[in-house]
Design an enzyme around this catalytic site. Structure first.
Site, mmCIF file in Angstrom:
data_model
loop_
_atom_site.group_PDB
_atom_site.id
_atom_site.type_symbol
_atom_site.label_atom_id
_atom_site.label_comp_id
_atom_site.label_asym_id
_atom_site.label_seq_id
_atom_site.Cartn_x
_atom_site.Cartn_y
_atom_site.Cartn_z
ATOM 1 N N HIS A 1 0.830 -1.205 0.000
ATOM 2 C CA HIS A 1 0.000 0.000 0.000
ATOM 3 C C HIS A 1 0.865 1.257 0.000
ATOM 4 C CE1 HIS A 1 -3.301 2.756 1.142
ATOM 5 N NE2 HIS A 1 -2.388 3.307 1.926
ATOM 6 N N GLU A 2 1.868 1.281 0.877
ATOM 7 C CA GLU A 2 2.736 2.459 0.938
ATOM 8 C C GLU A 2 3.520 2.632 -0.362
ATOM 9 O OE1 GLU A 2 2.175 4.530 3.111
ATOM 10 O OE2 GLU A 2 1.019 3.236 4.452
#
Length: 219
Positions: free
Chosen positions: A89-90
């Site tokens: 996600h990051e």
């Protein structure tokens, strides 16, 4: 506002509970959060972003200023579906940055003004409430500044949802997770996204509260 506070607590508790649950299931691919992040960056042709370990729990974030993917100590080393989801996600934010994703550019452009607004906003609102009987100007300024933070909260939503979408698509395509692990990763990211939804709605509720005070003064 009370309902938003309760919702925020519930979502935060549920996120921590889900993350703890999914962290106990070893990832079948055996990759750590750091390895997942580095692999996703390479696959997207991103060579100028570093993967770092930061203190704390659920402190994971992407910093577009120094181009670093910062993973909390647990996610950095862990080999679980939850860690893989958070790391990907990051990195999704890093991919957005590299591809000039419109909402991320807009949010980044708002940061300088937002930092100034957040520094003085509470004081201006407080002064405005005390002076409401004599003049509505300070409160109107405070409401405008708070409106900026509310817009920022809502602009954040598509940025977060898009990063999760990119993450889930990539970990599937790359074979990072099994079907069962994909469900865990998706659920973990869903609860993480809901924290931003509740924050945005809470900000809107607070803004409407101050607007009602201002409109009451005008009436």
């Amino acid at each position: 506002m009370i309902a938003m506070m309760l919702a925020s607590w519930l979502v935060s508790w549920r996120l921590k509970s889900k993350f703890k649950e999914y962290s106990q299931t070893p990832l079948s691919s055996g990759l750590s959060g750091r390895e997942v992040a580095e692999m996703m960056l390479r696959d997207n042709g991103i060579t100028d972003v570093k993967v770092m370990s930061v203190a704390g729990r659920l402190t994971d974030h992407y910093n577009p200023t120094d181009k670093t993917v910062n993973l909390s100590e647990y996610v950095y080393e862990a080999r679980s579906a939850a860690a893989a989801a958070v790391a990907a996600h990051e990195c999704g934010h890093a991919v957005q940055h590299a591809k000039a994703y419109a909402f991320l550019k807009f949010r980044s452009a708002m940061v300088p003004a937002l930092s100034i607004a957040s520094r003085y906003m509470q004081w201006i609102l407080l002064i405005g409430i005390f002076m409401i009987q004599s003049t509505p100007v300070p409160l109107a300024i405070g409401v405008a500044l708070f409106g900026l933070t509310t817009i920022f909260s809502f602009v954040t939503l598509p940025v977060e949802f898009d990063a999760s979408k990119r993450a889930l698509a990539w970990i599937d395509q790359r074979g990072i997770v099994t079907t069962q692990e994909h469900g865990m990763a998706k659920d973990a990211l869903k609860w993480a996204a809901l924290t931003y939804v509740v924050a945005a709605l809470g900000s809107l509720a607070t803004l409407l509260y101050y607007v009602s005070i201002l409109m009451g003064r005008r009436d």
